[in-house]
Design a protein around this motif. Structure first.
Motif, mmCIF file in Angstrom:
data_model
loop_
_atom_site.group_PDB
_atom_site.id
_atom_site.type_symbol
_atom_site.label_atom_id
_atom_site.label_comp_id
_atom_site.label_asym_id
_atom_site.label_seq_id
_atom_site.Cartn_x
_atom_site.Cartn_y
_atom_site.Cartn_z
ATOM 1 N N ASN A 21 0.776 -1.041 -0.093
ATOM 2 C CA ASN A 21 -0.005 -0.127 -0.060
ATOM 3 C C ASN A 21 1.082 1.330 0.173
ATOM 4 N N LEU A 22 1.210 1.754 -1.151
ATOM 5 C CA LEU A 22 1.851 2.814 -1.313
ATOM 6 C C LEU A 22 1.461 4.170 -0.701
ATOM 7 N N GLU A 23 0.337 4.555 -0.718
ATOM 8 C CA GLU A 23 -0.109 5.608 -0.078
ATOM 9 C C GLU A 23 0.021 5.731 1.537
ATOM 10 N N ARG A 24 -0.392 4.542 2.098
ATOM 11 C CA ARG A 24 -0.129 4.239 3.559
ATOM 12 C C ARG A 24 1.333 4.381 4.159
ATOM 13 N N ARG A 25 2.224 3.540 3.077
ATOM 14 C CA ARG A 25 3.528 3.780 3.523
ATOM 15 C C ARG A 25 4.085 4.975 3.314
ATOM 16 N N LEU A 26 3.732 5.776 2.403
ATOM 17 C CA LEU A 26 4.319 7.216 2.420
ATOM 18 C C LEU A 26 4.073 8.066 3.775
ATOM 19 N N TRP A 27 2.556 7.934 3.835
ATOM 20 C CA TRP A 27 2.004 8.411 5.069
ATOM 21 C C TRP A 27 2.976 8.218 6.473
ATOM 22 N N GLN A 28 3.185 6.707 6.541
ATOM 23 C CA GLN A 28 3.810 6.396 7.487
ATOM 24 C C GLN A 28 5.339 6.895 7.602
ATOM 25 N N HIS A 29 5.995 7.069 6.548
ATOM 26 C CA HIS A 29 7.331 7.369 6.333
ATOM 27 C C HIS A 29 7.142 9.068 6.772
ATOM 28 N N GLN A 30 6.462 9.686 6.540
ATOM 29 C CA GLN A 30 6.397 11.435 6.666
ATOM 30 C C GLN A 30 6.106 11.740 7.892
ATOM 31 N N ASN A 31 5.375 10.619 8.679
ATOM 32 C CA ASN A 31 4.787 11.137 10.120
ATOM 33 C C ASN A 31 5.885 10.214 11.130
ATOM 34 N N GLY A 32 6.979 9.786 10.623
ATOM 35 C CA GLY A 32 8.002 9.317 11.699
ATOM 36 C C GLY A 32 7.845 7.554 12.206
ATOM 37 N N GLU A 33 6.718 7.078 11.124
ATOM 38 C CA GLU A 33 6.512 5.684 11.569
ATOM 39 C C GLU A 33 7.125 4.829 10.509
ATOM 40 N N GLY A 34 7.813 5.320 9.644
ATOM 41 C CA GLY A 34 8.362 4.338 8.723
ATOM 42 C C GLY A 34 9.682 3.605 9.304
ATOM 43 N N ALA A 35 10.823 3.447 8.198
ATOM 44 C CA ALA A 35 11.859 2.853 8.618
ATOM 45 C C ALA A 35 12.746 4.014 9.375
ATOM 46 N N ASN A 36 13.549 3.281 10.454
ATOM 47 C CA ASN A 36 14.420 3.870 11.223
ATOM 48 C C ASN A 36 15.180 5.177 10.577
ATOM 49 N N TYR A 37 15.646 4.513 9.223
ATOM 50 C CA TYR A 37 16.694 5.517 8.443
ATOM 51 C C TYR A 37 15.890 6.813 7.968
ATOM 52 N N THR A 38 14.444 6.734 7.679
ATOM 53 C CA THR A 38 13.954 8.174 7.083
ATOM 54 C C THR A 38 13.315 8.837 8.459
ATOM 55 N N LYS A 39 13.325 8.199 9.551
ATOM 56 C CA LYS A 39 12.534 8.912 10.765
ATOM 57 C C LYS A 39 13.533 9.988 10.970
ATOM 58 N N THR A 40 14.779 9.986 10.946
ATOM 59 C CA THR A 40 15.728 11.199 11.238
ATOM 60 C C THR A 40 16.072 11.924 9.879
ATOM 61 N N ARG A 41 15.616 11.655 8.890
ATOM 62 C CA ARG A 41 15.718 12.527 7.429
ATOM 63 C C ARG A 41 14.353 13.015 6.935
ATOM 64 N N LEU A 42 13.492 13.439 7.829
ATOM 65 C CA LEU A 42 12.266 14.226 7.303
ATOM 66 C C LEU A 42 12.580 15.484 6.872
ATOM 67 N N PRO A 43 11.642 15.912 5.903
ATOM 68 C CA PRO A 43 10.704 15.344 5.191
ATOM 69 C C PRO A 43 11.227 14.388 4.135
ATOM 70 N N VAL A 44 10.483 13.289 3.730
ATOM 71 C CA VAL A 44 10.981 12.621 2.564
ATOM 72 C C VAL A 44 10.023 12.951 1.378
ATOM 73 N N GLU A 45 10.597 12.694 0.251
ATOM 74 C CA GLU A 45 9.522 12.913 -0.953
ATOM 75 C C GLU A 45 9.701 11.708 -2.020
ATOM 76 N N LEU A 46 8.545 11.112 -2.336
ATOM 77 C CA LEU A 46 8.496 10.137 -3.546
ATOM 78 C C LEU A 46 8.923 10.544 -4.635
ATOM 79 N N VAL A 47 10.231 9.967 -5.151
ATOM 80 C CA VAL A 47 10.768 10.388 -6.644
ATOM 81 C C VAL A 47 10.503 9.247 -7.462
ATOM 82 N N TYR A 48 10.146 7.948 -7.173
ATOM 83 C CA TYR A 48 9.991 6.989 -8.178
ATOM 84 C C TYR A 48 9.394 5.895 -7.618
#
Length: 96
Positions: A21-48
């Protein structure tokens, strides 16, 4: 259904993942609930992203792209398939 995706993080680095579920996963990343890697590198942008019939195919592709150089990932993101082929040949020659 499955997706392989690439995010560009606030620090300019790339994160590659897969999900059903791409939409849900992007929301998780943007809200700090995604991977540990992205939590400290917010905001993130879907590029591909790529869409697959099955999640295992998306996961396989994720692992493949994770091993690529930054330059090769950027060629994929830009849709520059000519450079992508050249970079793939250069990497293969170095391994032989």
């Amino acid at each position: 259904m499955g997706y392989m995706y690439i995010l560009k993080c606030a620090d300019g680095s790339y994160y590659t993942g897969s999900t059903v579920n791409l939409e849900r996963r992007l929301w998780q990343h943007q809200n700090g609930e995604g991977a540990n890697y992205t939590k400290t590198r917010l905001p993130v942008e879907l590029v591909y992203y790529e869409e697959y019939d099955r999640i295992d195919e998306a996961f396989y592709r994720e692992k493949q792209v994770q091993g690529w150089s930054r330059k090769k990932k950027e060629s994929l993101i830009k849709g520059n398939y000519k450079d992508l082929k050249i970079l793939a040949k250069k990497i293969w020659k170095k391994q032989v």
